[in-house]
Design a protein around this motif. Structure first.
Motif, PDB file in Angstrom:
ATOM      1  N   ASN A  79       0.809  -1.225   0.000  1.00  0.00           N
ATOM      2  CA  ASN A  79       0.000   0.000   0.000  1.00  0.00           C
ATOM      3  C   ASN A  79       0.840   1.272   0.000  1.00  0.00           C
ATOM      4  N   ILE A  80       2.144   1.159  -0.253  1.00  0.00           N
ATOM      5  CA  ILE A  80       3.021   2.322  -0.403  1.00  0.00           C
ATOM      6  C   ILE A  80       3.424   2.398  -1.875  1.00  0.00           C
ATOM      7  N   LEU A  81       2.970   3.449  -2.574  1.00  0.00           N
ATOM      8  CA  LEU A  81       3.257   3.611  -3.993  1.00  0.00           C
ATOM      9  C   LEU A  81       4.362   4.649  -4.187  1.00  0.00           C
ATOM     10  N   LEU A  82       5.098   4.534  -5.309  1.00  0.00           N
ATOM     11  CA  LEU A  82       6.269   5.378  -5.560  1.00  0.00           C
ATOM     12  C   LEU A  82       6.091   6.136  -6.871  1.00  0.00           C
ATOM     13  N   ASP A  83       6.316   7.469  -6.823  1.00  0.00           N
ATOM     14  CA  ASP A  83       6.182   8.260  -8.052  1.00  0.00           C
ATOM     15  C   ASP A  83       7.479   8.194  -8.847  1.00  0.00           C
ATOM     16  N   GLU A  84       7.608   9.041  -9.876  1.00  0.00           N
ATOM     17  CA  GLU A  84       8.774   8.965 -10.760  1.00  0.00           C
ATOM     18  C   GLU A  84      10.079   9.300 -10.042  1.00  0.00           C
ATOM     19  N   ASN A  85       9.998  10.012  -8.907  1.00  0.00           N
ATOM     20  CA  ASN A  85      11.192  10.362  -8.139  1.00  0.00           C
ATOM     21  C   ASN A  85      11.357   9.478  -6.892  1.00  0.00           C
ATOM     22  N   PHE A  86      10.611   8.370  -6.837  1.00  0.00           N
ATOM     23  CA  PHE A  86      10.625   7.444  -5.708  1.00  0.00           C
ATOM     24  C   PHE A  86      10.130   8.103  -4.419  1.00  0.00           C
ATOM     25  N   CYS A  87       9.319   9.146  -4.560  1.00  0.00           N
ATOM     26  CA  CYS A  87       8.664   9.729  -3.392  1.00  0.00           C
ATOM     27  C   CYS A  87       7.519   8.804  -2.986  1.00  0.00           C
ATOM     28  N   PRO A  88       7.494   8.328  -1.730  1.00  0.00           N
ATOM     29  CA  PRO A  88       6.467   7.361  -1.313  1.00  0.00           C
ATOM     30  C   PRO A  88       5.126   8.042  -1.025  1.00  0.00           C
TER      31      PRO A  88
END
Length: 623
Positions: A459-468
């Motif tokens: 349930n922890i998703l990561l954007d293009e900059n690996f921001c959780p």
């Protein structure tokens, strides 16, 4: 109406004939396998009070207690059966005085005196791999105030947790003759001495070995032939003979039905099959109507809620809008028990993830929780809910798109490079702080306090900059800022991450500290990925990881993780480990708030103190 009458007549006729012509031996019926907890009980065992003694072998009587645990009496001492292996006639047991099933591994409970375990050579039960066991001697009721200080290291149970010096319990290996003799003299006549046995296991302490128990095998009449011919095994203790209970009568070793009886049985089977088919048809019609009525009432409830909250700051989409956004659901990102997730694109060019729910769960509470909770949030570490769809039987949720997927996928990836970014402990450290800040916002930054109840890598998703970003608020609970505890029905969360108080109120009240526990378990999983553990560490894989890494920290040993390449990494990992061990304390009051967690992670590692030794962990969460 006429069809219903005809079906009823046929059903009555068939059932009447089969009732008159059928006969099943009462021994066969009496020896139907039973269950206790999640274990199936059959020959040679039988449950006292539920099954007749003739259903089992002499000496194999067991009981099922109110908590669903199987109890076997050995040498007048109760032993808890953890698992029965019928294929090789063995079982794992542990003395009830030491077993975690009796909560003896919690700091508030004490180990009571147990009888000696003696297994005579002629016993029905024997130790598996005799050379793999060691004898333990336990001293109960000792007063340590006058003993040498080095004997304090041998305390177990609550005597260790509460630093008691009177009534302490000491456990030693029996072959440590010198220490046993010293304790015997110091303990005096006031103590009680008990012998026990444990299995050898590298890296595991005596107390944990006592809780795990040991393997026994048994000798009894073979049941395979009787079972393979459709019978149920039993034993006549009067003439001390094995018996095979069949549907027609008692046989010596296997079921054999005569030709006349075979024909009658075949006719009876056809009649029963017809009756079952008619009954199944009626049940299916009833269930379909009940399901339709229930689903319709669910939709009415959700519709009424959405009407009352028409001011929600997110867009409501029609199902046709969802099809346009996803190009008729062509690009599927994933699938689970909840439904499927598709990649889509809005008119303004933004990429989105569209979750199409398979059905409403419960009374629609999960769907309502997701919409209400996420519509009230706006934070860099919380996934943004952009809209929802609720149209008849179609429900969906529209989120911002996370190109790097979930943290679970990141941790299970076999490569050390994700995209063009090196996966190192600095990245994991940044992710841990980001998730903590997201939780801090949910607990303190909103107008209302939101408890997530399902923090885990998935349930922890990561954007293009690996921001959780924290996602999936289906189990969330919205409460006022003033509430220090919450009331929920049942258990929420995922096994391995659920705080003890959530599934048993005996551990404390449910509060924001329950999310802190789940967060701590997740961070430990980030630190201790199996592929990062060196070979010499992997040899002790039976040791529960938090317990193992705690001992490493206490003794200032190297953590043995392959990805640590410099002192900077070592400092980050040590900080993550100490903070996570604080988070998973059994007592909620001993855990820090999530704001304190952020402060500890961003502070200096020298200022962090080690938490108390862990007392309780969930075996299912072991890496």
């Amino acid at each position: 109406m006429y069809r219903c009458v005809i079906v009823s007549i046929i059903l009555y006729s068939v059932l009447s004939r089969t009732t008159l012509s059928s006969y099943v031996d009462p021994h066969y019926l009496a020896c139907e396998p039973q269950t206790c907890g999640n274990q199936s009980i059959r020959y040679p065992f039988y449950i006292q009070g539920k099954q007749q003694p003739f259903c089992g072998y002499p000496g194999f009587a067991i009981s099922c207690d109110s908590n669903g645990f199987l109890i076997l009496s050995l040498s007048n001492t109760p032993y808890i059966i953890h698992q029965i292996f019928y294929h090789n006639q063995s079982l794992r047991v542990s003395n009830a005085a030491f077993s975690s099933a009796n909560n003896t591994n919690t700091p508030d409970s004490c180990i009571s005196a147990a009888h000696n375990l003696t297994l005579p050579p002629t016993s029905t039960f024997n130790l598996v791999h005799q050379n793999n066991h060691k004898d333990i001697v336990l001293f109960f009721g000792c007063n340590l105030s006058s003993m040498p200080l080095e004997l304090l290291d041998y305390r177990i149970g609550c005597s260790e947790a509460t630093n008691k010096t009177d009534g302490s319990v000491l456990a030693l290996y029996k072959d440590d003759v010198k220490t046993v003799s010293l304790v015997s003299k110091s303990c005096g006549t006031g103590g009680e001495v008990v012998d026990a046995v444990v299995e050898e296991s590298e890296g595991v302490g005596i107390e944990e070995k006592l809780r795990r128990g040991f393997m026994l095998n048994w000798t009894a009449s073979d049941c395979k032939l009787c079972n393979s011919t459709g019978g149920r095994c039993g034993f006549n203790s009067t003439i001390f003979t094995f018996q095979c209970y069949c549907t027609d009568r008692i046989h010596a070793s296997k079921c054999v039905i005569s030709d006349g009886r075979s024909k009658a049985s075949m006719m009876m089977g056809l009649a029963l099959g017809l009756a079952a088919a008619v009954t199944l048809l009626l049940v299916m019609v009833t269930l379909y109507y009940t399901r339709w009525k229930k689903q319709n009432s669910k939709h009415l409830l959700v519709d009424a809620f959405l009407e009352r909250h028409g001011h929600l700051q997110i867009k409501r989409y029609s199902y046709s809008d969802m099809k346009k956004v996803t190009n008729s659901f062509k690009n599927k990102l994933g699938e689970g028990g909840f439904g499927s997730v598709y990649k889509g694109q809005l008119k303004d060019g933004r990429h989105v993830a569209v979750k199409i729910l398979s059905e409403l769960k419960g009374d629609g509470e999960d769907f309502i929780n997701e919409v209400v909770s996420m519509s009230r949030t706006s934070h860099v570490n919380i996934v943004a809910l952009l809209g929802f769809c609720f149209q008849g039987s179609k429900q969906g949720l529209v989120y911002e798109f996370m190109p790097n997927g979930s943290l679970e996928k990141l941790l299970s990836d076999e490569n050390d490079v994700i995209g063009d970014r090196q996966l190192d402990y600095q990245t994991l450290y940044d992710i841990a702080i980001g998730v903590a800040k997201g939780l801090e916002y949910l607990h303190k930054g909103c107008n209302t306090r939101i408890l997530h109840f399902d923090i885990k890598p998935h349930n922890i998703l990561l954007d293009e900059n690996f921001c959780p970003k924290i996602s999936d608020f289906g189990l969330a609970k919205v409460c006022t800022r003033k509430e220090s505890m919450v009331s929920i029905s049942g258990t929420r969360g995922t096994a391995g991450y659920i705080a003890p108080e959530v599934f048993s109120r005996n551990f404390g009240v449910i509060s924001h500290k329950s999310d802190v526990y789940s967060y701590g378990m997740m961070v430990l999983e980030m630190v201790g990925r199996r592929r990062n553990i060196k070979t010499e560490v992997d040899a002790s894989s039976e040791t529960y990881f938090p317990y193992w890494i705690y001992n490493r920290l206490v003794s200032n040993q190297e953590l043995g993780l392959q990805s640590i390449s410099n002192e900077f990494d070592n400092e980050k990992v040590r900080k993550l480990t100490i903070v996570s061990l604080w988070c998973i304390q059994t007592n909620p009051s001993n855990r820090p708030s999530i704001s304190k967690v952020v402060e500890m992670l961003e502070g200096r590692v020298e200022l962090l103190q080690l938490p108390p030794k862990p007392f309780w962990f969930s075996p299912s969460a072991s890496p």
